[in-house]
Design a protein around this motif. Structure first.
Motif, PDB file in Angstrom:
ATOM      1  N   SER A  88      35.213  91.619  70.258  1.00 43.00           N
ATOM      2  CA  SER A  88      36.105  91.151  69.197  1.00 43.00           C
ATOM      3  C   SER A  88      35.472  91.344  67.822  1.00 43.00           C
ATOM      4  CB  SER A  88      36.443  89.675  69.421  1.00 43.00           C
ATOM      5  OG  SER A  88      37.316  89.198  68.429  1.00 43.00           O
ATOM      6  N   ALA A  89      34.184  91.009  67.695  1.00 44.90           N
ATOM      7  CA  ALA A  89      33.487  91.175  66.414  1.00 44.90           C
ATOM      8  C   ALA A  89      33.424  92.640  66.015  1.00 44.90           C
ATOM      9  CB  ALA A  89      32.087  90.585  66.504  1.00 44.90           C
ATOM     10  N   LEU A  90      33.114  93.527  66.973  1.00 44.02           N
ATOM     11  CA  LEU A  90      33.028  94.955  66.678  1.00 44.02           C
ATOM     12  C   LEU A  90      34.385  95.527  66.295  1.00 44.02           C
ATOM     13  CD1 LEU A  90      31.427  97.593  66.588  1.00 44.02           C
ATOM     14  CD2 LEU A  90      31.848  97.845  69.052  1.00 44.02           C
ATOM     15  N   ALA A  91      35.425  95.164  67.059  1.00 47.08           N
ATOM     16  CA  ALA A  91      36.771  95.652  66.754  1.00 47.08           C
ATOM     17  C   ALA A  91      37.241  95.158  65.390  1.00 47.08           C
ATOM     18  CB  ALA A  91      37.743  95.198  67.843  1.00 47.08           C
ATOM     19  N   THR A  92      36.855  93.930  65.027  1.00 46.68           N
ATOM     20  CA  THR A  92      37.213  93.390  63.712  1.00 46.68           C
ATOM     21  C   THR A  92      36.567  94.195  62.595  1.00 46.68           C
ATOM     22  OG1 THR A  92      37.459  91.157  64.616  1.00 46.68           O
ATOM     23  CG2 THR A  92      37.105  91.346  62.245  1.00 46.68           C
ATOM     24  N   ALA A  93      35.281  94.522  62.747  1.00 43.52           N
ATOM     25  CA  ALA A  93      34.577  95.303  61.734  1.00 43.52           C
ATOM     26  C   ALA A  93      35.211  96.684  61.573  1.00 43.52           C
ATOM     27  CB  ALA A  93      33.101  95.435  62.095  1.00 43.52           C
ATOM     28  N   ILE A  94      35.519  97.316  62.698  1.00 43.72           N
ATOM     29  CA  ILE A  94      36.163  98.636  62.638  1.00 43.72           C
ATOM     30  C   ILE A  94      37.540  98.520  61.995  1.00 43.72           C
ATOM     31  CG2 ILE A  94      37.103 100.515  64.027  1.00 43.72           C
ATOM     32  CD1 ILE A  94      34.858  99.944  66.062  1.00 43.72           C
ATOM     33  N   GLY A  95      38.304  97.505  62.403  1.00 38.13           N
ATOM     34  CA  GLY A  95      39.646  97.328  61.881  1.00 38.13           C
ATOM     35  C   GLY A  95      39.672  97.118  60.380  1.00 38.13           C
ATOM     36  N   PHE A  96      38.821  96.228  59.863  1.00 38.83           N
ATOM     37  CA  PHE A  96      38.801  95.991  58.423  1.00 38.83           C
ATOM     38  C   PHE A  96      38.312  97.232  57.660  1.00 38.83           C
ATOM     39  CE2 PHE A  96      39.143  91.339  59.124  1.00 38.83           C
ATOM     40  CZ  PHE A  96      40.111  91.072  58.168  1.00 38.83           C
ATOM     41  N   SER A  97      37.420  97.996  58.263  1.00 34.68           N
ATOM     42  CA  SER A  97      36.973  99.239  57.618  1.00 34.68           C
ATOM     43  C   SER A  97      38.133 100.212  57.457  1.00 34.68           C
ATOM     44  CB  SER A  97      35.860  99.897  58.454  1.00 34.68           C
ATOM     45  OG  SER A  97      34.735  99.055  58.558  1.00 34.68           O
ATOM     46  N   VAL A  98      38.978 100.319  58.494  1.00 32.14           N
ATOM     47  CA  VAL A  98      40.142 101.200  58.408  1.00 32.14           C
ATOM     48  C   VAL A  98      41.169 100.627  57.441  1.00 32.14           C
ATOM     49  CG1 VAL A  98      42.000 102.284  59.720  1.00 32.14           C
ATOM     50  CG2 VAL A  98      39.735 102.046  60.746  1.00 32.14           C
ATOM     51  N   VAL A  99      41.348  99.310  57.454  1.00 30.88           N
ATOM     52  CA  VAL A  99      42.264  98.663  56.498  1.00 30.88           C
ATOM     53  C   VAL A  99      41.866  99.012  55.063  1.00 30.88           C
ATOM     54  CG1 VAL A  99      42.910  96.422  55.501  1.00 30.88           C
ATOM     55  CG2 VAL A  99      43.010  96.759  57.974  1.00 30.88           C
ATOM     56  N   GLY A 100      40.557  98.986  54.803  1.00 28.43           N
ATOM     57  CA  GLY A 100      40.077  99.261  53.447  1.00 28.43           C
ATOM     58  C   GLY A 100      40.391 100.651  52.943  1.00 28.43           C
ATOM     59  N   LEU A 101      40.722 101.564  53.857  1.00 25.87           N
ATOM     60  CA  LEU A 101      41.041 102.941  53.470  1.00 25.87           C
ATOM     61  C   LEU A 101      42.525 103.158  53.236  1.00 25.87           C
ATOM     62  CD1 LEU A 101      38.723 104.787  56.035  1.00 25.87           C
ATOM     63  CD2 LEU A 101      38.252 104.327  53.613  1.00 25.87           C
ATOM     64  N   GLN A 102      43.331 102.097  53.446  1.00 25.20           N
ATOM     65  CA  GLN A 102      44.788 102.216  53.335  1.00 25.20           C
ATOM     66  C   GLN A 102      45.284 101.682  51.992  1.00 25.20           C
ATOM     67  OE1 GLN A 102      46.051 103.884  55.962  1.00 25.20           O
ATOM     68  NE2 GLN A 102      43.918 103.789  56.708  1.00 25.20           N
ATOM     69  N   GLN A 103      46.460 102.168  51.602  1.00 27.22           N
ATOM     70  CA  GLN A 103      47.112 101.660  50.394  1.00 27.22           C
ATOM     71  C   GLN A 103      48.608 101.457  50.586  1.00 27.22           C
ATOM     72  OE1 GLN A 103      46.175 103.932  46.878  1.00 27.22           O
ATOM     73  NE2 GLN A 103      44.020 103.306  46.899  1.00 27.22           N
ATOM     74  N   GLN A 104      49.199 102.125  51.570  1.00 30.36           N
ATOM     75  CA  GLN A 104      50.626 101.990  51.805  1.00 30.36           C
ATOM     76  C   GLN A 104      50.908 100.714  52.603  1.00 30.36           C
ATOM     77  OE1 GLN A 104      52.927 103.960  50.418  1.00 30.36           O
ATOM     78  NE2 GLN A 104      51.167 104.951  49.416  1.00 30.36           N
ATOM     79  N   PRO A 105      51.872  99.912  52.171  1.00 28.15           N
ATOM     80  CA  PRO A 105      52.132  98.623  52.823  1.00 28.15           C
ATOM     81  C   PRO A 105      52.399  98.717  54.319  1.00 28.15           C
ATOM     82  CG  PRO A 105      53.277  98.726  50.730  1.00 28.15           C
ATOM     83  CD  PRO A 105      52.708 100.082  50.969  1.00 28.15           C
ATOM     84  N   LEU A 106      53.200  99.707  54.749  1.00 19.13           N
ATOM     85  CA  LEU A 106      53.532  99.794  56.169  1.00 19.13           C
ATOM     86  C   LEU A 106      52.291 100.122  57.002  1.00 19.13           C
ATOM     87  CD1 LEU A 106      55.647  99.643  58.356  1.00 19.13           C
ATOM     88  CD2 LEU A 106      56.179 102.065  57.955  1.00 19.13           C
ATOM     89  N   ALA A 107      51.478 101.062  56.508  1.00 18.17           N
ATOM     90  CA  ALA A 107      50.244 101.403  57.219  1.00 18.17           C
ATOM     91  C   ALA A 107      49.304 100.200  57.259  1.00 18.17           C
ATOM     92  CB  ALA A 107      49.558 102.593  56.545  1.00 18.17           C
ATOM     93  N   LEU A 108      49.206  99.466  56.153  1.00 22.07           N
ATOM     94  CA  LEU A 108      48.383  98.259  56.116  1.00 22.07           C
ATOM     95  C   LEU A 108      48.871  97.234  57.127  1.00 22.07           C
ATOM     96  CD1 LEU A 108      47.843  97.754  52.286  1.00 22.07           C
ATOM     97  CD2 LEU A 108      46.039  97.832  54.008  1.00 22.07           C
TER      98      LEU A 108
END
Length: 398
Positions: A88-108
């Motif tokens: 869970s901790a690893l998936a969270t870190a990966i997930g937030f890293s990918v979130v940080g690369l997004q800007q479009q609301p739907l993708a976010l």
């Protein structure tokens, strides 16, 4: 048959468990302390409009009563609570890293939803791991949990300082950095024996979801804790409207966290039954919200904030102690999942309702929150005799 706490254990083993858990609590709550106040700031900074911010911010609460119980039950079935925390901790870190690369609301929305599915189970899994360790090693939950509260406050203050130093568009990477620290901290968590492999199976009186005592615990806890929702959402806005400065607001919030830490630290000395602790927490919440609703002078408001140690901290302590008594150790993750789901469902509903209520009657919303806390206190007090008798947990010897 020996209970878990009666099995001889080396002091060094206990210490390693306690230290590693305290470190992970600190890292996990530092993520919460940066995410809760500043994730919406980052969303606004990258151009997400208010409507989308509201929808995206609702995702953690939604996953708490949808996917979270399934994740915790799966980890428990596989006897993999510690491994579940790590994944869970690893998936969270990966997930937030990918979130940080997004800007479009739907993708976010889509990526953040997937992230929350793995992030929100971390807390109940960690509490399940902690309660298994509390029963196994004869420890107290409060002194372990206080490090999380301290880290939440420190994370919020540190990120608040960074808001004035770095661009708001970069705040997401502060959150990501803490998730990476949480991943590293999860690797330090000590293995726990599989209870089913060490002791014979003992049938419980009834299935967990048919246990009225269990439902009394999680329902009353949800009512008392959800009574804080309006405060979390509108206190800063409301206090600013009444002329209270930002620094004073920060101090008021810090007073509440400090009181919570003190209650956790002193909890090993409490001799009251856990149901009584929860009832006290609910009563203090009632008084706190009534005072807050009356636009009190600053000194009285500060005293009400100190009540957070009781309304939140004492309620948590009572809840966790009742769960470790009531829920069989091999089902503790599932019990935590149901508890988190109940909290999430009522919390999400309360958040939506409190917004509409605050728009109509302003500070009067706190009277509604006081009624919720009173209902929780009455429920747990009326169930105290059932909770005192015939606990189910192997750890408690029932």
């Amino acid at each position: 048959m020996q209970s878990e706490s009666q099995i001889p254990i080396a002091a060094a083993t206990k210490r390693r468990f306690a230290v590693s858990l305290a470190v992970f609590y600190s890292a996990f709550f530092a993520v919460l302390g940066t995410h809760m106040p500043f994730f919406p700031v980052w969303l606004k900074a990258i151009g997400v409009d208010a409507a989308w911010i509201g929808i995206i911010n609702a995702l953690p609460a939604i996953t708490r009563f949808t996917t979270l119980p399934q994740v915790t039950a799966f980890a428990e079935k596989r006897h993999a609570i510690r491994a579940g925390i790590m994944v869970s901790a690893l998936a969270t870190a990966i997930g937030f890293s990918v979130v940080g690369l997004q800007q479009q609301p739907l993708a976010l929305f889509v990526i953040y939803a997937l992230t929350c599915m793995m992030w929100t189970p971390t807390m109940p899994l960690t509490d399940a791991y902690a309660l298994r360790g509390v029963a196994r090693y004869g420890l107290d939950y409060g002194p372990l949990r206080l490090w999380g509260s301290a880290a939440f406050a420190a994370g919020s203050l540190a990120c608040g300082y960074l808001v004035d130093v770095i661009a708001p568009r970069d705040l997401i990477w502060v959150i990501v950095a803490w998730t990476v620290v949480a991943v590293l901290a999860s690797l330090l968590l000590q293995p726990l024996d599989d209870l089913r492999r060490r002791t014979p199976e003992r049938p419980t009186r009834k299935p967990l979801l048919r246990d009225a005592g269990f439902w009394a615990v999680i329902a009353s806890a949800a009512l008392i804790q959800s009574s804080h929702i309006a405060f979390y959402t509108f206190s800063a806005i409301d206090w600013q409207l009444h002329g209270i400065s930002g620094l004073t607001i920060a101090v008021l919030w810090t007073l509440g966290v400090m009181a919570e830490i003190v209650v956790f630290a002193l909890s090993p000395r409490f001799s009251l039954h856990p149901s009584t602790l929860m009832a006290i927490g609910g009563v203090i919440a009632v008084l706190r919200w009534i005072i807050t609703a009356s636009e009190p002078p600053l000194v009285l408001l500060a005293i009400a904030q100190l009540g957070h140690g009781f309304s939140f901290g004492m309620t948590i302590l009572g809840t966790m102690n009742l769960l470790v008594q009531r829920v069989p150790s091999h089902q503790i993750a599932r019990g935590q999942g149901y508890y988190a789901a109940c909290n999430g469902l009522l919390g999400a509903a309360t958040s939506i309702a409190s917004g509409a209520i605050y728009a109509r009657i302003g500070d009067g919303v706190y009277y509604v929150m006081a009624a919720m806390a009173a209902a929780g206190a009455i429920l747990i007090w009326s169930a105290r005799h059932r909770l005192t008798a015939q606990p189910q947990s192997e750890a408690s010897g029932g």
